[in-house]
Scaffold this active site. Structure first.
Site, mmCIF file in Angstrom:
data_model
loop_
_atom_site.group_PDB
_atom_site.id
_atom_site.type_symbol
_atom_site.label_atom_id
_atom_site.label_comp_id
_atom_site.label_asym_id
_atom_site.label_seq_id
_atom_site.Cartn_x
_atom_site.Cartn_y
_atom_site.Cartn_z
ATOM 1 N N GLU A 100 0.788 -1.222 0.000
ATOM 2 C CA GLU A 100 0.000 0.000 0.000
ATOM 3 C C GLU A 100 0.829 1.285 0.000
ATOM 4 O OE1 GLU A 100 -3.873 1.646 2.458
ATOM 5 O OE2 GLU A 100 -3.492 -0.465 2.085
ATOM 6 N N THR A 160 -8.205 0.328 -3.642
ATOM 7 C CA THR A 160 -8.853 -0.097 -2.407
ATOM 8 C C THR A 160 -9.812 0.979 -1.889
ATOM 9 O OG1 THR A 160 -8.393 -1.027 -0.206
ATOM 10 C CG2 THR A 160 -6.984 0.782 -0.949
ATOM 11 N N PHE A 182 -15.213 -3.077 -0.597
ATOM 12 C CA PHE A 182 -15.200 -3.447 0.829
ATOM 13 C C PHE A 182 -16.596 -3.882 1.304
ATOM 14 C CE2 PHE A 182 -11.232 -1.567 3.024
ATOM 15 C CZ PHE A 182 -10.427 -2.026 1.998
#
Length: 334
Positions: A100, A160, A182
């Protein structure tokens, strides 16, 4: 002999381990793995990884010199630690690891690109090729634009904190390699908003969101992969069997491994190709308008960036404390 849900899931979906714990990855043998600052913070506090943490801190101190302030040493060490865990994971799995970008860069396209270049350069310096790594970036408009530029260089990205259809469409049109909607965080928002304690898995708002994205992508032939993430229970995973990828925490992987019976495929590109879906052209103005009108997506994206940023700050404090102890020991031994 009855097969576990996990074994059956692997025949229709790429299983990804959602953890920074190398030992857990060894146990479940997923094809891919993904990490974030929270997961690395948890792993960094485990005794079995203290040697990796210490070596990374000392390497950063040596590179920057004794005059460098601890904040600079720790900043460098965090990136190196993420790479260290990533390389440890890649020794075990056959696929890719997601690493990330600092969440505090989520609204800065150029800084995100620069950080991605640095992370990839570190992997390549250790002999790993770009196809083994996904650069994980928050799905803001700026993050998506950064990913679009990186993909053109052969640096693949995992977008993400994805909660809305506008984010998914923008990512697909930008040629992003993979997205991570998510599921659990969408469910959390709806439970809080409605006051409900639970939803049946087929009616779970997070499940429905991923299924909608999956059908849209397959209907219009987008190559961007969909990886459902952030699961709250096994039922959500069962309802998304057939999704391109699912990233699953060790406790839920264990539950899937212990459960036997028939696992029915729920998502299928052949069925999606015949779905009655209208295509939505996407540009910045459309993205911003859809984002403003989707309160859940707007709130969860903002909350997620703040949460990842806080986790990073927590890790930096832990590393700063550990660096001080290491240097204290070094001084006392002189």
């Amino acid at each position: 002999m009855p097969k576990s849900f996990l074994d059956q899931l692997r025949t229709m979906t790429v299983v990804v381990a959602d953890t920074g714990d190398i030992n857990a990855i060894k146990k479940f043998q997923p094809q891919d793995a993904t990490t974030n600052p929270s997961l690395i913070t948890s792993a960094a506090q485990m005794p079995q990884y203290q040697e990796i943490v210490d070596a990374t801190l000392l390497e950063a101190r040596k590179e920057l010199g004794e005059a460098a302030p601890p904040t600079e040493v720790v900043s460098l060490a965090f990136d190196r630690l993420a790479i260290a865990f990533g390389m440890g994971i890649l020794e075990i799995i056959s696929g890719r690891v997601s690493t990330e970008v600092d969440a505090r860069l989520s609204y800065n396209t150029e800084a995100t690109i620069a950080k991605a270049h640095y992370l990839i350069s570190r992997y390549e310096a250790h002999g790993l090729t770009r196809d083994r790594v996904l650069i994980k970036i928050a799905a803001t408009w700026e993050g998506i634009k950064a990913a679009e530029a990186l993909e053109k260089e052969g640096i693949h990205c995992n977008l993400t904190l994805l909660f809305g259809m506008h984010q998914a469409i923008a990512c697909a049109e930008a040629g992003v390699k993979l997205i991570s909607p998510f599921v659990g965080r969408i469910l959390d928002w709806h439970k809080k908003e409605t006051g409900r304690d639970s939803y049946p898995a087929p009616e779970d708002p997070g499940v429905l969101s991923v299924a909608r994205i999956y059908n849209y992508y397959k209907k219009f032939g987008y190559q961007t992969e969909i990886m459902g993430a952030s699961f709250r229970n096994m039922g959500e995973i069962v309802e998304l069997a057939g999704c391109d990828l699912l990233t699953i925490s060790p406790p839920l992987l264990d539950e899937l491994q212990q459960t036997e019976g028939e696992l029915v495929r729920k998502l299928d590109p052949a069925i999606a190709s015949h779905a009655d879906i209208a295509k939505i052209p996407m540009d910045k103005a459309t993205f911003e308008a859809m984002h403003a009108s989707d309160r859940m997506a707007a709130e969860k994206l903002d909350e997620g960036i703040k949460s990842f940023s806080k986790a990073l700050e927590t890790l930096e404090e832990l590393l700063k404390d550990r660096l001080a102890k290491l240097e204290e020991v070094t001084l006392s031994s002189v």
